[in-house]
Structures are given as structure tokens and as C-alpha cells.
Design a protein around this motif. Structure first.
Motif, PDB file in Angstrom:
ATOM      1  N   MET A 167       0.827  -1.207   0.000  1.00 11.26           N
ATOM      2  CA  MET A 167       0.000   0.000   0.000  1.00 11.26           C
ATOM      3  C   MET A 167       0.861   1.256   0.000  1.00 11.26           C
ATOM      4  O   MET A 167       0.525   2.244  -0.649  1.00 11.26           O
ATOM      5  CB  MET A 167      -0.936  -0.003   1.217  1.00 11.26           C
ATOM      6  N   THR A 168       1.993   1.230   0.712  1.00  7.47           N
ATOM      7  CA  THR A 168       2.886   2.395   0.739  1.00  7.47           C
ATOM      8  C   THR A 168       3.412   2.710  -0.649  1.00  7.47           C
ATOM      9  O   THR A 168       3.404   3.860  -1.092  1.00  7.47           O
ATOM     10  CB  THR A 168       4.057   2.142   1.710  1.00  7.47           C
ATOM     11  N   SER A 169       3.863   1.683  -1.363  1.00  7.13           N
ATOM     12  CA  SER A 169       4.402   1.905  -2.708  1.00  7.13           C
ATOM     13  C   SER A 169       3.324   2.375  -3.675  1.00  7.13           C
ATOM     14  O   SER A 169       3.557   3.249  -4.507  1.00  7.13           O
ATOM     15  CB  SER A 169       5.071   0.626  -3.225  1.00  7.13           C
ATOM     16  N   ARG A 170       2.107   1.814  -3.555  1.00 11.97           N
ATOM     17  CA  ARG A 170       1.016   2.238  -4.451  1.00 11.97           C
ATOM     18  C   ARG A 170       0.601   3.670  -4.162  1.00 11.97           C
ATOM     19  O   ARG A 170       0.297   4.440  -5.083  1.00 11.97           O
ATOM     20  CB  ARG A 170      -0.193   1.297  -4.279  1.00 11.97           C
ATOM     21  N   ASN A 171       0.570   4.060  -2.871  1.00 15.13           N
ATOM     22  CA  ASN A 171       0.230   5.451  -2.527  1.00 15.13           C
ATOM     23  C   ASN A 171       1.284   6.417  -3.055  1.00 15.13           C
ATOM     24  O   ASN A 171       0.959   7.503  -3.537  1.00 15.13           O
ATOM     25  CB  ASN A 171       0.095   5.604  -1.005  1.00 15.13           C
ATOM     26  N   ALA A 172       2.553   6.029  -2.964  1.00 16.21           N
ATOM     27  CA  ALA A 172       3.623   6.893  -3.469  1.00 16.21           C
ATOM     28  C   ALA A 172       3.500   7.076  -4.976  1.00 16.21           C
ATOM     29  O   ALA A 172       3.652   8.190  -5.497  1.00 16.21           O
ATOM     30  CB  ALA A 172       4.983   6.294  -3.113  1.00 16.21           C
ATOM     31  N   ALA A 173       3.220   5.973  -5.694  1.00 18.36           N
ATOM     32  CA  ALA A 173       3.066   6.061  -7.148  1.00 18.36           C
ATOM     33  C   ALA A 173       1.878   6.948  -7.521  1.00 18.36           C
ATOM     34  O   ALA A 173       1.945   7.740  -8.471  1.00 18.36           O
ATOM     35  CB  ALA A 173       2.888   4.659  -7.732  1.00 18.36           C
TER      36      ALA A 173
END
Length: 587
Positions: free
Chosen positions: A197-203
């Protein structure tokens, strides 16, 4: 006259985007007592949620055991009091929480705005205005809403969870281990899903910032786009960006949905198992359970699973807020600052400016923009800078204003190295008239008195008259006439004269004119030139112009080439010398 000053530490002095949780907690540290009061108020006003199942169990047992009705009326009265207290306490809770969250919101936006004012001009040239706007608007909103939702939902879930577990431990301790299975199950799910979820939010954030930058650019280019019938091309460029936002958003939404569904299925299965187990225990006489206990345990497990599910579904919200904390760190933790703290204040300026072997190289420059520049400008003197594009004229002006710092050598103002001065106080004594005047939506008075709204009308009118602007200002309705966004109701020459009036009321000692007449027609240029001559009188003036006709009257003309001054003299002297200036004159 020189004085010293220091600025206090602000939020941007300790903001750490690499530790977003710690930073978030510190953001709310000044509101800890209000937040504590809000938490206590919430626990009391939310108590019916976890107390009512016990009272319901009592009512069922009263009916099944045919106990006295007086017990039923007592429980009914207690229920009424318990429910009614929710109304006043909810208002108190909302006030305490809102005050805390809105204060943090205001502090964040003000700190971002303050940092933007402190960051170097080079930083602003590198960064898109749309991206910076998204940080002040969207990222702050994300932090505020994430904090509010997390506080609301987490308090509800935690108070319900604790209340249910405590009462269960007293009434039916045999079922406590079953309830406690939900906690490690939720922790496991959060650990598994959080990294993705962290990586998807950053993207997704990166795509949103790209969209903000593209929209900002598109709106500024609309006149050019429409003039050249390039609407389809601009829409295609925006469409590509919007598709990127859509795809990143879909991936994020699908992951969040999958996370929520997995949590729901897990806890619904556990809830059903608890209901069947409690019914079996009551039916077989195990653990001495009453019918009311079965209903209570079933209700509590539903609440328990619901509370843990809420805590789990907070993970995407929390992740979104923490990503915005990191995003704002791009501004608040940026160190490309114009550092003025602790430097000497400038209370008066004569206007002597001396360049001593000044050199400057841009970070991305292959060669120095300015090399070993030496020039001595006396107070009240007008010096014009001429030369081909790329010769370093604009860099020199930015060095004079203090937007850039020399990478070698030094600039001396009235005998003091400018590196030792608080440039904010120095700029109170200068005025800049650029090629494209920067006006804002408001009245003529607002634009002329920008930064000093206490000026009397007679001073403002005198400045407008000296700028050759009173005729059209009077026709528009006087000083209260609204000039439109960016001065849209004015012509180019009129906008420039308003900018000159703004410079006049500042009564500057140092004046910077950057191609102030190059975009004007002949009539407008004549009016603006007359106004500039009044403005320049008795002031140290630096003029950059491509039209040599506009610099003939300068005391001295410095001819620049590849960052060096190759000739200095008056117009007549340079023409007679037959050098670089004479060649420019011929061209």
C-alpha cells in the motif's frame, strides 16, 4: 546603519519526512491536552456501544427467568441516560478535535508558505508551481483528513474493543481466548499489506503531482494554444497524464478493496464460529452460560470483529497521510535556502555597488555564467548592461537583487559584503521593473501600494501621475478601479506604468530595470520611458535592454560577452571606440 537579528525555530526546522509517524505525532504535540480531552470525551459518549450488549443480556435474562419488572424499569432508565449523554458530549468532542486538527492544518499551510518564501529562486525555477500548489492544498488536506478519520475511527474501535474484552473477561472468561485471536490475525494482515500500500500510494501521489503541474501549465498556455489552434495537442498531452492518474488510482483502489475484503471475510468467519460455539455451550450446559450471555457474546464478537476490521481498514488512510507527510518534506526539509538568519539588517542604503572578481556558475551549467566580473557603480549612477542573449546580463541582475549568490568573488554594498547582509531587509530599499509586470487581481491602489497599504492616497496619486498612468486610471474609476486577474483589463503599456508607480511609492535607492520597454509599441514606450526617467532620477539604476536606443542616456554602458564585461563607457565613447558596442549598434 547595521543591526543584528535572529529568527525563532519553526516547524520546518525539525520536520523529518524520513520518520513520518514521529513527525505526525510532533505536529500534534502542542494540541496534546485538547486531544486527550477529546479522547476521554469520546470514550464516555461512545460507551453505549459496548455497555448496551450487557444491558440487553440482562433484559433477556429478566424475561427468561421471570424476574421482577422493577429491574426492567431500572435498566430502561439507565439505558435512556446512557444514550442521552451522547448529544452534549458529541458537541464537546467535535469542538476539541476540530480545534486541534484545524490548528495543525493552519500551521502546516503557513509553514509551507513560509518555506516557499525562504527557498532560493533556483529551487522555484526547478519546481513546477502546480506541484507546489498540490503540496499546500492536497497534501495538507490528506494529513488533516487522515488524522481526523484515524482519530475518530481508532477511538471508536479501541474503546469498543477494550470495553468488550474487559466485560467478557469478567462475565465469561472462557471465551476471552477466542476473542483475542482477532488481534494477531489483524496484525498479520496489516504487516503483509502495508508495504504494497505504501508503494502504491507513493506512485499515485507522483501521478497527481504530474497532473497538477500539467494542468497549471495548460492554463497558462491557453492564449498561445488557442492562437495557434493547438487545442487538440494540449488535450492529448493532458490525456496522457490523466490516464497515468487513472491507472495508478485503479491499482491503489483494487489493492485497498482486496485488503478490505480479506479482512471482512476473515472476521465474519470468526464471528459465525463464536455464535455457534456460544450457542453450543449454552445448549450443553458448558461454562454456565445464560441465553443473555449468548446474545452478549455474539454482539461483542460482532463489535470486536468490526472494530478490528476498522483498525485494519485504517491502514490505507494512515498510509495516505504518511505519504503526504513525506511529500511535504520535499519543501519543508529542502535546504536550498536563502539564509538570512543572524545576518546584519540593512536600515539605509546609499547605492554604491562594487563587483569584485565575481563569478557564478549554475548547478547544471557546463561553463560559468559570469566570470571574474569587476565593476564599480557609484551611488545615483545609471549603468546599462547590453550584449547578446546568454552573455550574463540577467545573471548580473539576479546577483544584484540577491536571488543568486556569487560562487566566487564578492559584491559589496556601501562598503559591506552582501554575503553578510539580511537580503530581506536590503530588498526593502530596491525596486524591480521586469519586462512583464506582475500584477494581481485587485484595485489600482492594492497593486501600487503592494506591501504598504497604509500609504495616503495623495502619495499614491502622485506616484501614478509620475508614472504617466493617471489618465487611464481616472477613466477606469480612480484608485479603486479593479484591474482584473494579472491586470487583464490593462494593455501592456498600462500594466508597465502601474508597475513603475509601484516602484515609485517604494522610493527605492537601487533600481533594477529588466527589459522594461522591450515589449511595448512606440507610443507606450515613450510614455513608459518618460516615467522611468522620473523613477531613475537620483537612484542607482541597473538597466538591461536589447534596444540600444533605450540605454543611450545611461551614465555608463557595460558591454557583456560570455559572462565578461568587454567594454565600459558612455554611448558616445563606445561608438567612437568602434568596438563591440559599435558592432551591436550597427547590427
Amino acid at each position: 546603519m547595521i543591526t543584528m537579528t535572529r529568527t525563532p525555530l519553526d516547524l520546518e526546522d525539525w520536520y523529518d519526512p524520513t520518520h513520518p509517524v514521529r513527525t505526525t505525532l510532533r505536529l500534534f504535540s502542542e494540541q496534546r491536552w485538547r486531544m486527550t480531552g477529546a479522547a476521554f470525551t469520546y470514550a464516555v459518549k461512545h460507551s453505549p456501544v459496548w455497555v448496551m450488549p450487557v444491558l440487553t443480556a440482562q433484559v433477556i435474562d429478566i424475561v427468561v427467568d421471570e424476574r421482577p419488572l422493577s429491574e426492567l424499569w431500572f435498566i430502561a432508565a439507565f439505558m435512556a441516560v446512557l444514550i442521552l449523554q451522547n448529544l452534549p458530549l458529541t458537541s464537546l468532542y467535535a469542538h476539541l478535535l476540530s480545534h486541534s486538527v484545524r490548528t495543525v492544518e493552519t500551521n502546516l499551510r503557513m509553514s509551507l508558505a513560509r518555506r516557499l518564501q525562504e527557498l532560493s529562486i533556483g529551487y522555484h525555477r526547478r519546481m513546477s508551481a502546480g506541484v507546489l500548489q498540490a503540496k499546500i492544498v492536497r497534501d495538507v488536506e490528506n494529513v488533516v483528513e487522515s488524522s481526523r478519520q484515524t482519530f475518530d475511527s481508532a477511538l471508536g474501535a479501541i474503546t469498543t474493543l477494550v470495553g468488550a474484552l474487559v466485560i467478557t473477561a469478567f462475565r465469561t472468561p472462557e471465551f476471552l481466548p477466542v476473542f483475542l485471536l482477532a488481534v494477531p490475525a489483524s496484525a498479520g494482515l496489516i504487516v503483509v499489506m502495508r508495504k504494497r500500500m505504501t508503494s502504491r500510494n507513493a506512485a499515485f501521489r507522483v501521478q497527481i503531482e504530474a497532473m497538477s503541474a500539467r494542468v497549471s501549465e495548460m492554463t497558462h498556455l491557453i492564449p498561445i494554444t488557442r492562437a495557434h489552434a493547438l487545442e487538440s495537442r494540449e488535450l492529448d498531452r493532458l490525456d496522457t497524464t490523466l490516464v497515468g492518474v487513472r491507472e495508478a488510482g485503479i491499482r491503489l483502489d483494487v489493492l485497498n478493496g482486496r485488503f478490505g475484503a480479506l479482512a471482512w471475510v476473515t472476521f465474519q468467519l470468526l464471528s459465525a464460529a463464536c455464535l455457534v460455539g456460544a450457542a453450543w455451550a449454552a445448549y450443553t450446559g458448558r461454562f454456565d452460560l445464560t441465553p443473555g450471555d449468548v446474545v452478549m457474546l455474539s454482539s461483542y464478537f460482532v463489535q470486536l470483529t468490526g472494530s478490528v476490521t476498522v483498525l485494519m481498514t485504517l491502514a490505507p488512510i494512515v498510509t495516505k497521510g504518511l505519504e503526504s507527510i513525506r511529500s511535504m518534506g520535499d519543501v519543508l526539509a529542502e535546504q536550498d535556502l536563502e539564509r538570512n538568519a543572524g545576518k546584519s539588517q540593512v536600515s539605509d542604503v546609499r547605492g554604491d555597488v562594487r563587483f569584485e572578481n565575481v563569478g557564478f556558475r549554475y548547478d547544471d551549467g557546463a561553463a560559468p555564467a559570469i566570470g571574474a566580473l569587476t565593476l564599480d557603480v557609484r551611488a545615483g549612477e545609471t549603468v546599462a548592461l547590453v550584449g547578446p542573449s546568454g552573455s550574463g546580463k540577467s545573471t548580473v541582475l539576479n546577483l544584484i537583487i540577491g536571488f543568486l549568490r556569487p560562487t566566487s568573488g564578492r559584491i559589496v554594498l556601501d562598503g559591506v559584503d552582501m554575503a553578510e547582509l539580511d537580503l530581506r531587509s536590503y530588498r526593502k530599499h530596491i525596486a524591480v521593473v521586469p519586462q512583464e509586470s506582475l500584477l494581481f487581481e485587485g484595485s489600482v491602489r492594492d497593486n501600487v501600494t503592494y506591501g504598504d497599504n497604509e500609504l495616503p492616497d495623495e502619495v499614491v496619486v502622485a506616484a501614478v501621475r509620475d508614472a504617466n498612468a493617471w489618465d487611464f486610471v481616472e477613466e477606469m474609476g480612480g484608485l479603486d478601479a479593479v484591474i482584473g486577474e494579472r491586470g487583464s483589463r490593462l494593455s501592456g503599456g498600462q500594466r508597465q506604468r502601474i508597475a513603475i508607480a509601484r516602484a515609485l511609492v517604494r522610493n527605492p535607492r537601487v533600481l533594477v530595470l529588466d527589459e522594461a520597454t522591450s515589449a511595448l509599441d512606440t507610443t507606450s514606450e515613450r510614455l513608459v520611458q518618460e516615467a522611468l526617467e522620473r523613477l531613475m532620477a537620483g537612484r542607482t539604476t541597473f538597466v538591461v535592454a536589447h534596444r540600444l536606443s533605450t540605454v543611450r542616456g545611461a551614465d555608463r554602458i557595460a558591454v557583456m560577452h560570455d559572462g565578461h564585461v568587454v567594454e565600459v563607457g558612455s554611448h558616445a565613447e563606445l561608438v567612437a571606440a568602434g568596438g563591440a558596442y559599435a558592432q551591436l549598434q550597427t547590427l
